[in-house]
Scaffold this motif. Sequence first.
Motif, PDB file in Angstrom:
ATOM      1  N   LYS A 468      49.734  45.216  34.393  1.00 25.54           N
ATOM      2  CA  LYS A 468      48.428  45.804  34.668  1.00 25.54           C
ATOM      3  C   LYS A 468      48.120  46.923  33.683  1.00 25.54           C
ATOM      4  N   VAL A 698      35.311  39.971  34.231  1.00 21.33           N
ATOM      5  CA  VAL A 698      36.205  39.302  35.186  1.00 21.33           C
ATOM      6  C   VAL A 698      37.527  40.054  35.252  1.00 21.33           C
ATOM      7  N   PHE A 699      38.051  40.436  34.061  1.00 20.10           N
ATOM      8  CA  PHE A 699      39.305  41.195  34.016  1.00 20.10           C
ATOM      9  C   PHE A 699      39.121  42.578  34.626  1.00 20.10           C
ATOM     10  N   LYS A 701      37.077  43.593  36.918  1.00 21.08           N
ATOM     11  CA  LYS A 701      37.023  43.510  38.380  1.00 21.08           C
ATOM     12  C   LYS A 701      38.419  43.380  38.970  1.00 21.08           C
ATOM     13  N   LYS A 702      39.219  42.553  38.335  1.00 19.87           N
ATOM     14  CA  LYS A 702      40.586  42.361  38.820  1.00 19.87           C
ATOM     15  C   LYS A 702      41.389  43.653  38.727  1.00 19.87           C
ATOM     16  N   LYS A 705      40.032  46.536  41.218  1.00 19.17           N
ATOM     17  CA  LYS A 705      40.066  46.251  42.655  1.00 19.17           C
ATOM     18  C   LYS A 705      41.239  46.991  43.275  1.00 19.17           C
ATOM     19  N   GLU A 707      44.479  48.069  45.276  1.00 19.51           N
ATOM     20  CA  GLU A 707      45.678  47.275  45.527  1.00 19.51           C
ATOM     21  C   GLU A 707      45.734  46.731  46.953  1.00 19.51           C
ATOM     22  N   PRO A 711      42.221  39.661  48.928  1.00 17.78           N
ATOM     23  CA  PRO A 711      41.671  38.799  47.877  1.00 17.78           C
ATOM     24  C   PRO A 711      40.380  38.146  48.330  1.00 17.78           C
ATOM     25  N   GLU A 714      35.350  34.212  44.604  1.00 15.16           N
ATOM     26  CA  GLU A 714      34.046  34.522  43.986  1.00 15.16           C
ATOM     27  C   GLU A 714      33.472  33.276  43.344  1.00 15.16           C
TER      28      GLU A 714
END
Length: 714
Positions: A468, A698-699, A701-702, A705, A707, A711, A714
């Motif tokens: 991450k 997209v990345f 948002k991941k 978000k 922890e 999930p 989308e």
Amino acid sequence: MKFENNTYISGDGVYYEGVIRDVKRSKISLQPVYEAFTNSLEAIRIKENQNIDFKGKIEIKIYSTQNTDQSYTFSKLQISDNGVGFDDKEFKRFNTYKDFTKGFKNLGSGRIQFTHYFDTTKIKSKYQDNGSFREREFFVSKNENYLKRNSITFHKSDIESSEKSTGTILTFEGLLDQTRNIYHTLNDSTLKDALLKRYIQYFCLNKESLPEIIIEHFVFNDKEGKSTISKSDIPKIDKSDNVQVHYSKISDDAKSIIETENFETFTINSYKLDKSFLKHNDLKLTSKHEVIENFEIDLLSLSKNEVIDNSHFLFLVSSDYLDDKDTNERGELDIPNNDIFSNDPNIFNEEVIILDLLENKINSSINHLYPQIEKIQEKHQLDLKNLKEMFLLPEDLDCEIEISINDSDKKILEKFYTAEAKKKAELDSNLKDSIERLNHLDTTSDDFSNSLDEEIERITRVIPQQNKAELTHYVARRKLVLELFSLILNRKLSVQNDGSRNKDEALLHNLIFQQNTTTPEKSDLWIINEDFIYFQGLSEFQLSEIKFKGENIIREDLTEEEKQFINSIGEKRLDKRPDILLFPQEEKCIIIEFKNPNVSVSAHLNQINSYATLLRNFSIPKMKLTTFYGYLIGEKIEPNDVRTYDADFKNAYNFDYLFRPSKTIAGMFKNEGKDGTLYTEVVKYSTLLERAKNRNNVFIKKLTKGENEPPTIE
């Protein structure tokens, strides 16, 4: 008590060689001058208390010689006043180390600074004694003649004086450290500025009763300059406030620091001074009306370089508590902070004022004094918020690292990445430990399965955290590149609006793949296609100069017929420069061409065809280039206009680009009958930007978000 003439004064119970060693030389080079100036102020104050009509006067004379290069060399400095002088009582105090009896709370250590900076300090003082007037002369030094007699004072004489006046003349001679250039550059003007800054609190509080202060600079005994400090030089206090700071003590369980009911009152005086006089905003503690230079307290409310109404602010804090906390090295305060408790919770056994609490209380008061400062802090928070968004920094960044209002964006990022590096090192260390433990697992043991599961769980916790962090930096960089792409496309860069020729195409080209380079892996070709950064290729080279794997891609065995074609009708076709060529694998080539956003793309539809034909027919046989992919990129694209030029182009509905599935590339000369094929897309810069943003978001948002968030689909 009378002191004999021509005697060294040795203090009772004092070993002066040890004192000289223990009381360090002040880091403030002018400290001896400040000590002498303070003594003069105090001598005048005593006399003022004795005679209400008395008018004090201080004269400072700086003596220099001039060198051949017009610079100066310091000779001596003399400070004289018309105060009470050194009678027997004052002289005894002067020679008593750590004397606490004087009303001004002096500690008797000032003369130690005299000895650190000057070989000899000569003092001639007239005083009144039972109606008569006397004159005392003595010297202060730490040279061998003095210390071997356990003394730093030589009392030369004490005789009757015919003059009916009092006062003291102090002269510093023999600068011990010749590298201290501040004395060699000292003149009346620079010393005036230094005194104003040092004694601003005292001067302001005593503005209506200041003594006459004259500073003169002599070069070879000729007066070079003269300055005075008068009422007109003294700024007024702009605002003032009192704050109560509670004492702190260690909690009963010795695990924390708690506040008590007892408190001290601190006065904050603020001065709004022209930025030409005060070079930066500052917060200083004061002791006995003097600014303390050697003790740091942070101004958290305002950055040092912030200018408000063309002014900087000086905040001076005074208190009886600070006066009492001054150590025997003038200006060295004894005030602990929370770090001391962290290192040793038993460091103090009684109530004390903690610096951290004092600092916070003072800064909170400053915020309320000036609404403008609160607005600046709001802007600072907004800038920090934007920085977090730009680099995908965590929302709780303030908790992870200590951020000061004086920190630049660069400094904040340095602090964050340093903290990240430490985290990564710890994660790597934990991962290594787990792998080493795996090597020592015994498959025959009863708890093998449980031990293995534990190590696997540890590893699966560590790896996602590592990934991450790495991905965050990767995505944040891409986000910045796309911001720059947008600025160029919207002509927001200053270089696009400086009146020079249009360079939009070059700016976009260099952003995506730097011209005249051969490293796609270091480029931002991912904006067009994620795979492109993994291919070999180059940007902006003549066809005749292009090398692939160290070998020219254009054949050297060209026939006369081929050479004639290459240079026919003055074209010099192999001198042409494709914007980007990529070679994903044998037989394939990607050709990318950029057009200025103001240029109609339709008129250039054949350019990529031309490059593909040249590469098909004149490249070395080992490349076997037969399959080509072309990307013609611009902004001025009208779909119907493109199809008017070439009806084989189709609209890719919902994706905002045009494509031509296949175009025959003629195989000529040696390649006659071996045609190639070309797939081509015509696409807008703005379309590429939107696509790339969507992929990157997209990345983001991941990554952003929480922890603990569940999930979502989308």
